[in-house]
Design a protein around this motif. Structure first.
Motif, PDB file in Angstrom:
ATOM      1  N   THR A  37       0.840  -1.215   0.000  1.00  0.00           N
ATOM      2  CA  THR A  37       0.000   0.000   0.000  1.00  0.00           C
ATOM      3  C   THR A  37       0.870   1.259   0.000  1.00  0.00           C
ATOM      4  OG1 THR A  37      -1.770  -1.138   1.172  1.00  0.00           O
ATOM      5  CG2 THR A  37      -1.746   1.263   1.335  1.00  0.00           C
ATOM      6  N   THR A  38       1.909   1.254   0.834  1.00  0.00           N
ATOM      7  CA  THR A  38       2.812   2.422   0.903  1.00  0.00           C
ATOM      8  C   THR A  38       3.353   2.729  -0.484  1.00  0.00           C
ATOM      9  OG1 THR A  38       3.580   1.344   2.948  1.00  0.00           O
ATOM     10  CG2 THR A  38       4.704   3.381   2.267  1.00  0.00           C
ATOM     11  N   LEU A  39       3.738   1.663  -1.187  1.00  0.00           N
ATOM     12  CA  LEU A  39       4.400   1.859  -2.481  1.00  0.00           C
ATOM     13  C   LEU A  39       3.415   2.285  -3.560  1.00  0.00           C
ATOM     14  CD1 LEU A  39       6.766  -1.122  -1.931  1.00  0.00           C
ATOM     15  CD2 LEU A  39       7.483   1.263  -2.156  1.00  0.00           C
ATOM     16  N   PHE A  40       2.184   1.765  -3.507  1.00  0.00           N
ATOM     17  CA  PHE A  40       1.176   2.241  -4.464  1.00  0.00           C
ATOM     18  C   PHE A  40       0.910   3.737  -4.233  1.00  0.00           C
ATOM     19  CE2 PHE A  40      -0.256  -2.363  -4.577  1.00  0.00           C
ATOM     20  CZ  PHE A  40       0.193  -2.589  -5.862  1.00  0.00           C
ATOM     21  N   GLU A  41       0.883   4.124  -2.956  1.00  0.00           N
ATOM     22  CA  GLU A  41       0.637   5.543  -2.652  1.00  0.00           C
ATOM     23  C   GLU A  41       1.839   6.407  -3.053  1.00  0.00           C
ATOM     24  OE1 GLU A  41      -2.535   4.853   1.038  1.00  0.00           O
ATOM     25  OE2 GLU A  41      -0.612   5.816   1.461  1.00  0.00           O
ATOM     26  N   LEU A  42       3.035   5.891  -2.834  1.00  0.00           N
ATOM     27  CA  LEU A  42       4.226   6.656  -3.237  1.00  0.00           C
ATOM     28  C   LEU A  42       4.253   6.841  -4.756  1.00  0.00           C
ATOM     29  CD1 LEU A  42       6.924   5.095  -0.862  1.00  0.00           C
ATOM     30  CD2 LEU A  42       6.130   7.474  -0.841  1.00  0.00           C
ATOM     31  N   LYS A  43       3.861   5.784  -5.464  1.00  0.00           N
ATOM     32  CA  LYS A  43       3.813   5.862  -6.925  1.00  0.00           C
ATOM     33  C   LYS A  43       2.871   6.991  -7.360  1.00  0.00           C
ATOM     34  CE  LYS A  43       2.379   2.837 -10.751  1.00  0.00           C
ATOM     35  NZ  LYS A  43       1.845   1.496 -11.062  1.00  0.00           N
ATOM     36  N   ASP A  44       1.716   7.041  -6.701  1.00  0.00           N
ATOM     37  CA  ASP A  44       0.722   8.063  -7.014  1.00  0.00           C
ATOM     38  C   ASP A  44       1.254   9.466  -6.690  1.00  0.00           C
ATOM     39  OD1 ASP A  44      -2.253   8.355  -7.717  1.00  0.00           O
ATOM     40  OD2 ASP A  44      -2.052   9.586  -5.916  1.00  0.00           O
ATOM     41  N   ALA A  45       1.913   9.593  -5.541  1.00  0.00           N
ATOM     42  CA  ALA A  45       2.410  10.907  -5.112  1.00  0.00           C
ATOM     43  C   ALA A  45       3.558  11.382  -6.014  1.00  0.00           C
ATOM     44  CB  ALA A  45       2.885  10.833  -3.663  1.00  0.00           C
ATOM     45  N   PHE A  46       4.472  10.497  -6.338  1.00  0.00           N
ATOM     46  CA  PHE A  46       5.566  10.890  -7.241  1.00  0.00           C
ATOM     47  C   PHE A  46       5.012  11.278  -8.612  1.00  0.00           C
ATOM     48  CE2 PHE A  46       8.597   9.260  -4.155  1.00  0.00           C
ATOM     49  CZ  PHE A  46       9.693  10.083  -4.354  1.00  0.00           C
ATOM     50  N   ASN A  47       3.974  10.565  -9.042  1.00  0.00           N
ATOM     51  CA  ASN A  47       3.349  10.912 -10.311  1.00  0.00           C
ATOM     52  C   ASN A  47       2.721  12.301 -10.231  1.00  0.00           C
ATOM     53  OD1 ASN A  47       2.665  10.095 -13.005  1.00  0.00           O
ATOM     54  ND2 ASN A  47       0.543  10.084 -12.310  1.00  0.00           N
ATOM     55  N   ALA A  48       2.057  12.591  -9.101  1.00  0.00           N
ATOM     56  CA  ALA A  48       1.432  13.911  -8.919  1.00  0.00           C
ATOM     57  C   ALA A  48       2.501  15.009  -8.967  1.00  0.00           C
ATOM     58  CB  ALA A  48       0.681  13.951  -7.589  1.00  0.00           C
ATOM     59  N   ALA A  49       3.622  14.758  -8.305  1.00  0.00           N
ATOM     60  CA  ALA A  49       4.697  15.765  -8.285  1.00  0.00           C
ATOM     61  C   ALA A  49       5.301  15.957  -9.673  1.00  0.00           C
ATOM     62  CB  ALA A  49       5.770  15.341  -7.291  1.00  0.00           C
ATOM     63  N   GLN A  50       5.448  14.854 -10.403  1.00  0.00           N
ATOM     64  CA  GLN A  50       6.014  14.946 -11.760  1.00  0.00           C
ATOM     65  C   GLN A  50       5.070  15.723 -12.682  1.00  0.00           C
ATOM     66  OE1 GLN A  50       7.653  11.323 -13.340  1.00  0.00           O
ATOM     67  NE2 GLN A  50       7.560  12.028 -15.451  1.00  0.00           N
ATOM     68  N   GLU A  51       3.760  15.472 -12.542  1.00  0.00           N
ATOM     69  CA  GLU A  51       2.783  16.107 -13.439  1.00  0.00           C
ATOM     70  C   GLU A  51       2.516  17.574 -13.084  1.00  0.00           C
ATOM     71  OE1 GLU A  51       1.287  14.901 -16.189  1.00  0.00           O
ATOM     72  OE2 GLU A  51       2.533  13.121 -16.000  1.00  0.00           O
TER      73      GLU A  51
END
Ligand code: 2NE
Length: 272
Positions: A37-51
């Protein structure tokens, strides 16, 4: 920084402010060990920061003063990877996807490390562009002790960072190293008093925010390209195409197609 929190997350905190995104693993009771779960959320957050076009630099950290991240959560480790409610029937090693995502993100990522950066948590800071450590930081790998190893970035990117002999020592002996040693070995960029960790990290972020974003993007791609082989060259080539698209020469090709005429590339220099 007046951080503004956003997103609905259970294991992490996502904040932004002054052109910086701060992504925090928030499981301090387990030294910020990650689960799927932590990693799915990190993936989402890093994507948000990149976008997010407002964001130029990302700070990656762990909640509290005792740990940046202690790697995979051994308490929910199944027989084929890590298992939790987000992936109940099959074990995952999805930290490897996050490592690639950090490398591929065209914005600089700073690991802000207080306390332990251990196991898979150590590999995460190795994958970041820069690492700023508090004077209480502790570094090391534990794989051969707990029945795990990282033969990817965790091995050869570490070797590229500290040299092969030291990388072998770190993995084969599973010792812990203090912040001063990490600095001597080139494993971190700076060591600061714990109380000054965020102030100093934000200072580094602000300095980068003053620089040309495209230049930083190209440099990150270039510095990663050798280690990342064909995949690294592919990203770097994509950036070259991006720059070309921004030129009048490329735009002439597009315009000619749309206007149903032959392109006129004659006015562009054939550079030596
Ligand atoms: C980090 C370290 C050395 C800290 O020791 P200490 O004595 O300061 O703290 P303590 O009491 O061990 O930890 C505090 C709490 O956090 C939990 C502990 O179990 C403890 O909770 P209680 O049991 O008291 O309730 N905790 C800490 N790290 C945890 C972890 N990784 N998973 C689950 N709970 C954890 C010491 O805690 C330590 O050695 N931790 C384990 C480090 C480790 O081996 N990590 C996994 C490496 S493998 C990996 O990350 C990996 C990979 O290699 C490849 C792919 C994917 C993952």
């Amino acid at each position: 920084v007046d951080w503004k929190r956003s997103g609905q997350y259970e294991d992490i905190i996502y904040e932004t402010g002054e052109g910086i995104a701060k992504i925090t693993i928030n499981r301090p009771e387990r030294h910020n060990a990650f689960r799927p779960t932590t990693l799915f959320e990190l993936k989402d957050a890093f994507n948000a920061a990149q976008e997010d076009a407002e964001v130029g630099v990302i700070i990656f950290t762990g909640a509290g003063e005792r740990a940046f991240c202690s790697g995979g959560d051994q308490k929910i480790r199944g027989d084929d990877g890590y298992v939790d409610k987000s992936t109940p029937h099959v074990g995952r090693l999805n930290v490897l996807d996050l490592q690639v995502q950090i490398r591929r993100c065209p914005k600089p990522v700073i690991a802000m490390i207080a306390g332990y950066a251990i196991g898979g948590g150590h590999v995460l800071h190795v994958c970041c562009d820069l690492s700023i450590a508090a004077d209480n930081a502790v570094f090391g790998q534990t794989g051969p002790k707990v029945g795990s190893f990282d033969g990817g970035y965790g091995s050869w990117l570490l070797a590229e960072t500290v040299g092969l002999k030291r990388a072998r020592e770190i993995w084969y002996l599973c010792r812990q190293y203090d912040a001063r040693t990490a600095l001597d070995w080139g494993l971190v960029n700076a060591v600061v008093p714990l109380a000054e960790l965020e102030t100093e990290t934000v200072k580094w972020a602000r300095e980068m925010l003053e620089k040309s974003p495209l230049a930083l993007r190209m440099l990150k791609g270039a510095l990663n390209a050798v280690t990342d082989g064909a995949a690294g060259m592919q990203q770097f080539a994509g950036d070259a195409t991006l720059l070309y698209y921004m030129s009048e020469e490329a735009q002439e090709g597009r315009d000619a197609f749309k206007e149903k005429r032959a392109p006129d590339f004659g006015r562009f220099p054939r550079r030596p």
